[in-house]
Design a protein around this motif. Structure first.
Motif, PDB file in Angstrom:
ATOM      1  N   PHE A   3       0.870  -1.175   0.000  1.00 24.48           N
ATOM      2  CA  PHE A   3       0.000   0.000   0.000  1.00 24.48           C
ATOM      3  C   PHE A   3       0.908   1.227   0.000  1.00 24.48           C
ATOM      4  N   LYS A   4       0.649   2.162  -0.909  1.00 19.68           N
ATOM      5  CA  LYS A   4       1.543   3.308  -1.055  1.00 19.68           C
ATOM      6  C   LYS A   4       0.812   4.600  -0.708  1.00 19.68           C
ATOM      7  N   VAL A   5       1.444   5.405   0.136  1.00 22.66           N
ATOM      8  CA  VAL A   5       0.861   6.654   0.622  1.00 22.66           C
ATOM      9  C   VAL A   5       1.794   7.806   0.274  1.00 22.66           C
ATOM     10  N   THR A   6       1.256   8.858  -0.333  1.00 24.40           N
ATOM     11  CA  THR A   6       2.036  10.085  -0.502  1.00 24.40           C
ATOM     12  C   THR A   6       1.611  11.071   0.574  1.00 24.40           C
ATOM     13  N   LEU A   7       2.585  11.502   1.385  1.00 21.29           N
ATOM     14  CA  LEU A   7       2.353  12.486   2.443  1.00 21.29           C
ATOM     15  C   LEU A   7       2.902  13.830   1.991  1.00 21.29           C
TER      16      LEU A   7
ATOM     17  N   SER B 166      -6.364   2.206   8.981  1.00 17.74           N
ATOM     18  CA  SER B 166      -7.743   1.728   8.966  1.00 17.74           C
ATOM     19  C   SER B 166      -8.286   1.705   7.536  1.00 17.74           C
ATOM     20  N   TYR B 167      -7.981   2.745   6.769  1.00 18.92           N
ATOM     21  CA  TYR B 167      -8.404   2.788   5.363  1.00 18.92           C
ATOM     22  C   TYR B 167      -7.758   1.645   4.587  1.00 18.92           C
ATOM     23  N   ARG B 168      -6.466   1.417   4.807  1.00 15.88           N
ATOM     24  CA  ARG B 168      -5.757   0.336   4.138  1.00 15.88           C
ATOM     25  C   ARG B 168      -6.381  -1.012   4.481  1.00 15.88           C
ATOM     26  N   ASN B 169      -6.688  -1.227   5.765  1.00 12.26           N
ATOM     27  CA  ASN B 169      -7.285  -2.496   6.193  1.00 12.26           C
ATOM     28  C   ASN B 169      -8.611  -2.751   5.483  1.00 12.26           C
ATOM     29  N   GLU B 170      -9.346  -1.684   5.254  1.00 14.77           N
ATOM     30  CA  GLU B 170     -10.680  -1.838   4.663  1.00 14.77           C
ATOM     31  C   GLU B 170     -10.631  -2.061   3.158  1.00 14.77           C
ATOM     32  N   PHE B 171      -9.689  -1.411   2.466  1.00 14.17           N
ATOM     33  CA  PHE B 171      -9.736  -1.405   1.007  1.00 14.17           C
ATOM     34  C   PHE B 171      -8.600  -2.152   0.313  1.00 14.17           C
ATOM     35  N   PHE B 172      -7.487  -2.391   0.995  1.00 12.37           N
ATOM     36  CA  PHE B 172      -6.353  -2.938   0.269  1.00 12.37           C
ATOM     37  C   PHE B 172      -6.382  -4.455   0.161  1.00 12.37           C
ATOM     38  N   GLY B 173      -6.999  -5.134   1.118  1.00  9.01           N
ATOM     39  CA  GLY B 173      -7.180  -6.570   1.019  1.00  9.01           C
ATOM     40  C   GLY B 173      -5.904  -7.370   1.135  1.00  9.01           C
TER      41      GLY B 173
ATOM     42  N   ILE C 271     -15.935  -1.356  -4.480  1.00  2.00           N
ATOM     43  CA  ILE C 271     -17.176  -0.590  -4.529  1.00  2.00           C
ATOM     44  C   ILE C 271     -18.326  -1.542  -4.216  1.00  2.00           C
ATOM     45  N   ALA C 272     -19.449  -0.995  -3.812  1.00  2.00           N
ATOM     46  CA  ALA C 272     -20.589  -1.831  -3.418  1.00  2.00           C
ATOM     47  C   ALA C 272     -21.872  -1.318  -4.059  1.00  2.00           C
ATOM     48  N   PHE C 273     -22.811  -2.251  -4.286  1.00  2.00           N
ATOM     49  CA  PHE C 273     -24.120  -1.918  -4.859  1.00  2.00           C
ATOM     50  C   PHE C 273     -25.223  -2.606  -4.062  1.00  2.00           C
ATOM     51  N   LYS C 274     -26.306  -1.899  -3.854  1.00  2.00           N
ATOM     52  CA  LYS C 274     -27.488  -2.490  -3.241  1.00  2.00           C
ATOM     53  C   LYS C 274     -28.653  -2.265  -4.200  1.00  2.00           C
ATOM     54  N   ASN C 275     -29.249  -3.392  -4.619  1.00  2.00           N
ATOM     55  CA  ASN C 275     -30.352  -3.337  -5.586  1.00  2.00           C
ATOM     56  C   ASN C 275     -29.974  -2.523  -6.827  1.00  2.00           C
ATOM     57  N   GLY C 276     -28.721  -2.658  -7.245  1.00  2.00           N
ATOM     58  CA  GLY C 276     -28.262  -1.982  -8.453  1.00  2.00           C
ATOM     59  C   GLY C 276     -27.796  -0.561  -8.262  1.00  2.00           C
ATOM     60  N   GLU C 277     -27.994   0.002  -7.066  1.00  2.00           N
ATOM     61  CA  GLU C 277     -27.574   1.372  -6.788  1.00  2.00           C
ATOM     62  C   GLU C 277     -26.262   1.365  -6.011  1.00  2.00           C
ATOM     63  N   LYS C 278     -25.315   2.233  -6.418  1.00  2.00           N
ATOM     64  CA  LYS C 278     -24.034   2.288  -5.736  1.00  2.00           C
ATOM     65  C   LYS C 278     -24.182   2.860  -4.340  1.00  2.00           C
ATOM     66  N   ILE C 279     -23.561   2.187  -3.357  1.00  2.00           N
ATOM     67  CA  ILE C 279     -23.553   2.672  -1.978  1.00  2.00           C
ATOM     68  C   ILE C 279     -22.111   2.645  -1.485  1.00  2.00           C
ATOM     69  N   SER C 280     -21.855   3.273  -0.345  1.00  2.00           N
ATOM     70  CA  SER C 280     -20.504   3.269   0.191  1.00  2.00           C
ATOM     71  C   SER C 280     -20.208   1.907   0.819  1.00  2.00           C
ATOM     72  N   ILE C 281     -18.932   1.596   0.943  1.00  2.00           N
ATOM     73  CA  ILE C 281     -18.526   0.354   1.589  1.00  2.00           C
ATOM     74  C   ILE C 281     -19.008   0.331   3.041  1.00  2.00           C
ATOM     75  N   GLN C 282     -18.976   1.485   3.687  1.00  2.47           N
ATOM     76  CA  GLN C 282     -19.453   1.555   5.074  1.00  2.47           C
ATOM     77  C   GLN C 282     -20.916   1.133   5.175  1.00  2.47           C
ATOM     78  N   GLU C 283     -21.757   1.617   4.255  1.00  2.00           N
ATOM     79  CA  GLU C 283     -23.161   1.233   4.255  1.00  2.00           C
ATOM     80  C   GLU C 283     -23.315  -0.264   4.011  1.00  2.00           C
ATOM     81  N   ALA C 284     -22.520  -0.773   3.071  1.00  2.00           N
ATOM     82  CA  ALA C 284     -22.613  -2.200   2.734  1.00  2.00           C
ATOM     83  C   ALA C 284     -22.269  -3.072   3.935  1.00  2.00           C
TER      84      ALA C 284
END
Length: 391
Positions: free
Chosen positions: A29-33, A250-257, A375-388
């Motif tokens: 995971f690469k971060v530019t500060l 925390s962001y890396r843990n959620e999205f980098f896999g 990315i996540a979808f509910k009933n075809g509509e895009k939602i945030s990962i947090q909502e999912a």
């Protein structure tokens, strides 16, 4: 065995070693500060509290924390007291193909009572207070040589110039907001006041040109005597660095896999707590602001079918329409496509299982799609990962 054959074998071995090293680097995971301001650009200065020095000190501390994990590569736009053009700061992140860009600053106001943190994402806010912050940070370009030619007539003090901004790379907006929310959440755990709800949108040149999830952090007001002294202290800078580093991990843990990193639990600063206790109204307001839900990785409820909640991996956006065949996407299959304005969004895989989605993300990155994200979808509509995840 001929000499030529030996050379070929040795050359092949070297290529394999170099390839494995490149993969191990790219798989991180690469971060530019980005430490705001620098050199002749002091930023905000109040009673010996200098923004450029505070920003650099915190950036270096954040970088140290992240590098200790051995799973995060850190790129610095500056690690000394030098001046870097705003566009070059973004270009450093773009060239490095960073997963996220975090620009760190201090706020200031003629009203020395103003205090609190706020984290910005790229957007077109209409709030006058936000506009003033954007004008202040964008005014850095006037310190650059030939800035009128370089920025094509852009005037940092003109609302018309700011309104001319377009929200580039809009596919990163959701992730930028999530990253910004995590930073503000961590600040809140330290007991810091989150100014006007924390996360905001505005038109910053340094964010405008960075093509990845990106945020600009205002860590507090150097113009405020109490908060300014804390920003200028070793103790305060350590706390801010830990909070920002926690949010990034925390962001890396959620999205980098790629396996979760352990996140240090933060404790409120005694100096901040004492300050808040004196102002009950501010204390209650801070509590109300902290409405960002904690992300819990749980299995989808049984009543949510695989068709109603799905995860995909967004691997890229292009103005060209490409045939959805594995050979065009480095062997990834299945590939789906969606259109947005004049662009085409390409996505890999489809699953209702979050852990499986993380594995798909890991596979996409192993194929060279370093900027891919979930990315996540509910009933075809895009939602945030947090909502999912709440579902």
């Amino acid at each position: 065995m001929s000499f030529t054959y030996k050379i070929k074998v040795l050359f092949s071995f070297v290529l394999i070693v170099l390839s494995s090293q490149m993969y191990s680097q790219n798989s991180k995971f690469k971060v530019t500060l980005d430490a705001g301001h620098g050199a002749h650009d002091y930023g905000a200065v109040y009673s010996g509290r200098i923004e450029k020095n505070i920003a650099l000190a915190v950036v270096l501390k954040v970088g140290q924390i992240l590098e200790k994990t051995k799973k995060i590569d850190v790129v610095y736009t500056r690690n000394t007291d030098v001046f870097i053009d705003l566009i070059e700061r973004a270009n450093i992140a773009n060239r490095a193909k960073s997963d996220i860009f975090v620009s760190i600053h201090c706020n200031a106001n003629k009203n020395t009572a103003a205090d609190g943190t706020e984290t910005y994402v790229m957007g077109l806010s209409k709030l006058a207070s936000n506009l003033e912050v954007a004008k202040k940070e964008n005014s850095v370009i006037t310190k650059e040589k030939d800035y009128k030619q370089k920025y094509d007539g852009f005037d940092p003090n003109s609302p018309e110039s700011l309104l001319g901004f377009t929200l580039m790379q809009e596919e990163f907006l959701d992730n930028s907001i999530i990253l910004a929310s995590k930073i503000e959440e961590q600040f809140g755990k330290l007991g810091k006041k989150l100014r006007h709800g924390g996360v905001k949108q505005e038109r910053f040149m340094v964010l405008h040109k960075a093509y990845m999830p990106r945020v600009l952090v205002e860590m507090g007001f150097v113009s405020n005597p109490v908060e300014g002294d804390l920003l200028n202290s070793e103790e305060g800078q350590d706390e801010l660095a830990e909070a920002i580093a926690n949010a990034i991990m925390s962001y890396r843990n959620e999205f980098f896999g790629d396996g979760d990193l352990e996140i240090k639990e933060l404790k409120p600063s005694k100096r901040i707590v004492n300050k808040l206790v004196k102002d009950t109204a501010s204390q209650e307001k801070s509590k109300e602001i902290l409405t960002i839900p904690e992300i819990k990785k749980i299995e989808p409820k049984k009543e949510i079918s695989a068709l109603s909640l799905i995860y995909k991996v967004q691997i890229g956006v292009s103005v060209k329409k490409v045939a959805l065949e594995p050979k065009n996407f480095k062997g990834l299959d299945p590939i789906t496509m969606d259109s947005y304005k004049s662009s085409f969004i390409y996505m890999y895989g489809e699953t209702s299982d979050y852990e499986m989605a993380k594995q798909m993300l890991k596979e996409a990155k192993s194929k060279g799609y370093n900027s891919a994200f979930l990315i996540a979808f509910k009933n075809g509509e895009k939602i945030s990962i947090q909502e999912a995840l709440k579902l």
